[in-house]
Design a protein around this motif. Structure first.
Motif, mmCIF file in Angstrom:
data_model
loop_
_atom_site.group_PDB
_atom_site.id
_atom_site.type_symbol
_atom_site.label_atom_id
_atom_site.label_comp_id
_atom_site.label_asym_id
_atom_site.label_seq_id
_atom_site.Cartn_x
_atom_site.Cartn_y
_atom_site.Cartn_z
ATOM 1 N N SER A 81 0.510 -1.477 -0.228
ATOM 2 C CA SER A 81 0.105 0.197 0.088
ATOM 3 C C SER A 81 0.706 1.216 0.008
ATOM 4 O O SER A 81 1.768 1.246 0.333
ATOM 5 C CB SER A 81 -0.881 -0.305 1.085
ATOM 6 O OG SER A 81 -0.174 0.223 2.357
ATOM 7 N N GLY A 82 0.527 2.472 -0.459
ATOM 8 C CA GLY A 82 0.591 3.420 -0.207
ATOM 9 C C GLY A 82 1.471 3.620 1.225
ATOM 10 O O GLY A 82 2.715 4.027 1.192
ATOM 11 N N MET A 83 0.841 3.694 2.049
ATOM 12 C CA MET A 83 0.910 3.312 3.678
ATOM 13 C C MET A 83 2.639 3.034 3.929
ATOM 14 O O MET A 83 3.191 2.829 4.924
ATOM 15 C CB MET A 83 -0.334 3.256 4.876
ATOM 16 C CG MET A 83 -0.884 4.248 5.008
ATOM 17 S SD MET A 83 -0.430 6.021 4.771
ATOM 18 C CE MET A 83 0.408 5.830 6.747
ATOM 19 N N ILE A 86 5.651 4.469 2.832
ATOM 20 C CA ILE A 86 6.082 5.286 3.325
ATOM 21 C C ILE A 86 6.697 4.959 4.300
ATOM 22 O O ILE A 86 7.540 5.613 5.621
ATOM 23 C CB ILE A 86 4.902 6.554 4.064
ATOM 24 C CG1 ILE A 86 4.672 7.221 2.961
ATOM 25 C CG2 ILE A 86 5.137 7.378 5.013
ATOM 26 C CD1 ILE A 86 2.694 7.913 2.633
ATOM 27 N N GLU A 150 5.409 16.462 0.286
ATOM 28 C CA GLU A 150 4.050 16.072 -1.193
ATOM 29 C C GLU A 150 4.367 16.707 -1.611
ATOM 30 O O GLU A 150 4.321 18.193 -1.784
ATOM 31 C CB GLU A 150 2.644 15.551 -0.145
ATOM 32 C CG GLU A 150 2.624 14.504 1.053
ATOM 33 C CD GLU A 150 1.347 14.473 1.484
ATOM 34 O OE1 GLU A 150 0.524 15.231 1.356
ATOM 35 O OE2 GLU A 150 1.090 13.603 2.712
ATOM 36 N N ASN A 154 -2.753 17.116 0.386
ATOM 37 C CA ASN A 154 -3.803 16.294 0.253
ATOM 38 C C ASN A 154 -4.350 16.214 1.821
ATOM 39 O O ASN A 154 -4.213 15.942 2.823
ATOM 40 C CB ASN A 154 -3.510 14.821 -0.045
ATOM 41 C CG ASN A 154 -5.349 13.924 -0.009
ATOM 42 O OD1 ASN A 154 -6.518 14.918 -0.121
ATOM 43 N ND2 ASN A 154 -5.271 12.517 -0.031
ATOM 44 N N ASP A 179 6.510 12.258 -1.239
ATOM 45 C CA ASP A 179 5.058 11.268 -1.758
ATOM 46 C C ASP A 179 4.527 12.363 -2.958
ATOM 47 O O ASP A 179 4.093 13.023 -2.821
ATOM 48 C CB ASP A 179 4.313 11.722 -0.210
ATOM 49 C CG ASP A 179 2.948 10.848 -0.744
ATOM 50 O OD1 ASP A 179 2.520 9.953 -2.359
ATOM 51 O OD2 ASP A 179 1.866 10.301 -0.008
ATOM 52 N N THR A 181 2.146 10.694 -5.555
ATOM 53 C CA THR A 181 0.957 10.279 -5.464
ATOM 54 C C THR A 181 -0.108 11.360 -5.994
ATOM 55 O O THR A 181 -0.697 10.097 -7.483
ATOM 56 C CB THR A 181 0.410 9.555 -4.001
ATOM 57 O OG1 THR A 181 0.983 9.047 -2.801
ATOM 58 C CG2 THR A 181 -1.116 9.220 -4.563
ATOM 59 N N SER A 201 1.445 5.755 -3.656
ATOM 60 C CA SER A 201 0.793 5.133 -3.350
ATOM 61 C C SER A 201 0.149 4.922 -4.698
ATOM 62 O O SER A 201 -0.347 5.645 -5.269
ATOM 63 C CB SER A 201 -0.403 5.647 -2.575
ATOM 64 O OG SER A 201 -2.410 4.721 -3.254
ATOM 65 N N THR A 203 -2.208 3.318 -5.449
ATOM 66 C CA THR A 203 -3.911 2.894 -5.124
ATOM 67 C C THR A 203 -4.372 3.987 -6.090
ATOM 68 O O THR A 203 -5.692 3.187 -6.059
ATOM 69 C CB THR A 203 -4.055 2.720 -3.726
ATOM 70 O OG1 THR A 203 -2.818 1.774 -3.152
ATOM 71 C CG2 THR A 203 -5.819 2.299 -3.164
ATOM 72 N N VAL A 213 -5.142 -2.343 -3.975
ATOM 73 C CA VAL A 213 -4.094 -1.499 -2.576
ATOM 74 C C VAL A 213 -2.818 -1.420 -3.009
ATOM 75 O O VAL A 213 -2.289 -2.726 -3.271
ATOM 76 C CB VAL A 213 -4.642 -1.167 -1.608
ATOM 77 C CG1 VAL A 213 -3.901 -1.117 -0.953
ATOM 78 C CG2 VAL A 213 -6.488 -0.869 -1.454
HETATM 79 N N1 PLP Z 1 -0.374 9.204 0.193
HETATM 80 C C1 PLP Z 1 -1.079 10.186 0.157
HETATM 81 C C2 PLP Z 1 -0.807 12.215 -0.648
HETATM 82 C C3 PLP Z 1 -2.508 9.568 0.045
HETATM 83 O O1 PLP Z 1 -3.815 10.294 -0.999
HETATM 84 C C4 PLP Z 1 -2.934 8.267 0.333
HETATM 85 C C5 PLP Z 1 -4.079 8.211 0.604
HETATM 86 O O2 PLP Z 1 -4.676 8.428 0.154
HETATM 87 C C6 PLP Z 1 -1.300 7.552 0.841
HETATM 88 C C7 PLP Z 1 -0.576 7.986 0.842
HETATM 89 C C8 PLP Z 1 -1.990 6.254 1.582
HETATM 90 O O3 PLP Z 1 -1.822 5.405 0.482
HETATM 91 P P1 PLP Z 1 -2.773 4.159 0.700
HETATM 92 O O4 PLP Z 1 -4.248 3.904 0.742
HETATM 93 O O5 PLP Z 1 -2.738 3.079 -0.711
HETATM 94 O O6 PLP Z 1 -2.559 3.613 2.100
#
Ligand code: PLP
Length: 410
Positions: A81-83, A86, A150, A154, A179, A181, A201, A203, A213
C-alpha cells in the motif's frame, strides 16, 4: 523511445515461453531449485533467483522494473500500500532519537504514522511551514534523517518549492523523501527536482480503476548514504544499492508488506494508460473549479490551477502547466455540504482519490473524524469543505451533475 506512454507499453519486455504479449501472473508462493547448492546460492544472493514471494516475485518484479524505467530511478520496491511505502522507508532510515522534518499539511495517515505510531518508538517530528525556507533550515540538525513532503498536499492542495527545499536539505546532507502519489512520475520528475526517494500510493492514479491497493518506493540513487549512521556499514558492502538492499533483505522482508502478484499485474496495466488518464482527470478538475466559481452558494474554491491561487505560479514551474486532479471547495455550512453530496447522481460519495470515477467526500467528518477540532484547524480541514477528485468521465456530464446538485441548495 521517448514518450512516457510508449515507454510504459513497450519499455520493459519479459520473455515468455508462449510469446504471450501480456506476461503471465505468477501466483506462486515459492520456487523450486534443481539442487541444494542452487538453493543455498539463491539464499546467499550469489545467484539472482526468486525464492519466496514475500521477498520477490516475477510479476511484482516486472511492475518494479517498469516504474524504475519510467522514473529514471536506480531501483524500486513494490509494497502492499502507499502507507507501507511510507512506513517501510522511515523504518529503514531512522531510529530512536532521530527526527524527521515535515510540514503540518500532510496526508492524515502519514501524519498519524509519525505523530503516533513512530513517536512511540522515539522518532521525533519537527513541524515547519514549508513555504518558509529559513523555518525549515532552522530545524535541521545532525539527528535529522529526512525532510519529507508531498508534491501537492492532500487535502490542503499546497504546493511548495520542492527544488529549493531539496537544495537546503542537500546543503546539510539530509535525505529528501517525496510522496508523489497525486502527480506520479508522469506529471512530476522528482529526480530532476532533487528528491532522493519517492514514495507512492499506486492505489490512486497508477491503478486508475480503483482495482487494487498498492505502493512503491523508488530510490533515485542520488543520496550519499554514508551520511546516515544507520546505513553507514551497508554503504561499504553494497555501495549505492544499500538502501534498496536494506529494504529487501531486512525491513520489507521482515514487515511482510509485500505486493500480491495479481495487484502487480493490475498496476502494470494501469501504468500503460496513466498519462492519458492523468491528462483527462487534470483537465476535468480545472474545468470543474472554474465552473464552481460562478455559484453563489459556493463560498470558496481551492485549486492550484485557478488564476488567483497562491500556488499557481509554482505549480506551473514544477508541473509543466498541470495542477492535479483534486480540488476542494466550501459551502455555507456542513448541512449544505451533506445536501449537496446527497443530491449527486453521477459523482460518487467515496473515500479515494484519482479513480477513473469522480469522487467526493466531506473530509472533516470522515478521513479526519479522529482528529480534534484544533488539529483539524491546523491541518486546514474545515467543516464546510468538500474534496472532489476528478475522474475521467465526460466533462459535460460532470458539470450537469454538479449544477443540478447545487440547485437543490437554492
Ligand atoms: N499518500 C497520499 C497522498 C494519499 O492520499 C494516500 C491515500 O489516500 C496515501 C499516501 C496512502 O495510500 P494507500 O491508501 O495506498 O495506503
Amino acid at each position: 523511445m521517448n514518450g512516457f506512454t510508449t515507454k510504459a507499453i513497450h519499455g520493459v519486455r519479459e520473455p515468455d515461453t508462449h510469446n504471450a504479449l501480456r506476461p503471465p501472473v505468477y501466483e506462486s508462493v515459492t520456487f523450486e531449485f534443481d539442487s541444494s547448492a542452487d538453493l543455498e546460492n539463491a539464499f546467499l544472493g550469489r545467484k539472482p533467483a526468486h525464492t519466496y514471494s514475500r521477498i520477490t516475485n516475477p510479476t511484482v518484479a516486472e511492475f518494479e522494473k517498469r516504474l524504475t524505467y519510467l522514473s529514471g530511478g536506480l531501483g524500486t520496491i513494490a509494497v502492499s500500500s502507499g502507507m507501507a511505502s511510507i512506513a517501510n522507508t522511515f523504518l529503514s532510515i531512522a531510529g530512536t532519537g532521530d527526527n524527521i522534518v515535515i510540514s503540518p499539511f500532510l496526508f492524515g495517515n502519514t501524519f498519524s504514522l509519525l505523530a503516533s505510531t513512530l513517536k512511540r518508538w522515539g522518532l521525533e517530528i519537527r513541524l515547519a511551514d514549508f513555504s518558509d525556507m529559513n523555518a525549515i533550515e532552522k530545524l535541521l540538525d545532525d539527528r535529522t534523517r529526512a525532510v519529507y513532503l508531498e508534491s501537492i498536499t492532500n487535502p490542503q492542495l499546497a504546493v511548495y518549492d520542492i527544488p529549493q527545499i531539496a537544495r537546503i536539505a542537500d546543503r546539510h546532507g539530509i535525505l529528501v523523501i517525496l510522496d508523489n502519489t497525486v502527480m506520479t512520475p508522469y506529471a512530476f520528475d522528482a529526480k530532476a527536482a532533487g528528491v532522493h526517494i519517492e514514495v507512492l500510493s499506486a492505489t490512486k492514479y497508477i491503478s486508475g480503476g480503483g482495482t487494487a491497493v498498492g505502493g512503491a518506493i523508488i530510490d533515485y540513487g542520488t543520496y550519499d548514504w554514508s551520511k546516515n549512521p544507520h546505513l553507514y556499514d551497508d554503504v561499504k558492502a553494497y555501495g549505492r544499492f544499500c538502501f534498496l538492499r536494506r529494504l529487501r533483505q531486512e525491513v520489507y522482508r521482515n514487515t511482510g508488506a509485500c505486493m500480491s502478484p495479481h495487484t502487480a499485474y493490475l498496476l502494470s496495466l494501469g501504468l500503460e494508460t496513466l498519462a492519458l488518464r492523468i491528462e483527462r482527470s487534470f483537465g476535468n478538475a480545472l474545468k470543474i473549479s472554474e465552473y464552481l466559481l460562478d455559484w453563489k452558494d459556493v463560498v470558496s474554491v481551492n485549486y492550484p490551477g485557478l488564476r488567483y491561487s497562491g500556488y499557481r505560479q509554482i505549480s506551473e514551474q514544477l508541473f509543466d502547466g498541470r495542477f492535479g486532479g483534486i480540488l476542494t471547495f466550501s459551502l455555507k455550512n456542513k448541512e449544505d455540504c451533506y445536501r449537496f453530496m446527497d443530491a449527486l447522481k453521477i459523482i460518487r460519495r467515496a473515500t479515494n482519490i484519482n479513480d477513473n470515477k469522480t469522487l467526493i467526500i466531506h473530509p472533516a467528518s470522515t478521513i479526519y473524524c479522529e482528529f480534534s477540532p484544533e488539529e483539524r484547524a491546523r491541518l486546514g480541514v474545515s467543516d464546510t469543505m468538500l474534496r472532489l477528485s476528478a475522474g475521467i468521465e465526460d466533462i459535460d456530464d460532470l458539470i450537469a451533475d454538479i449544477g443540478q446538485a447545487l440547485n437543490v441548495l437554492g
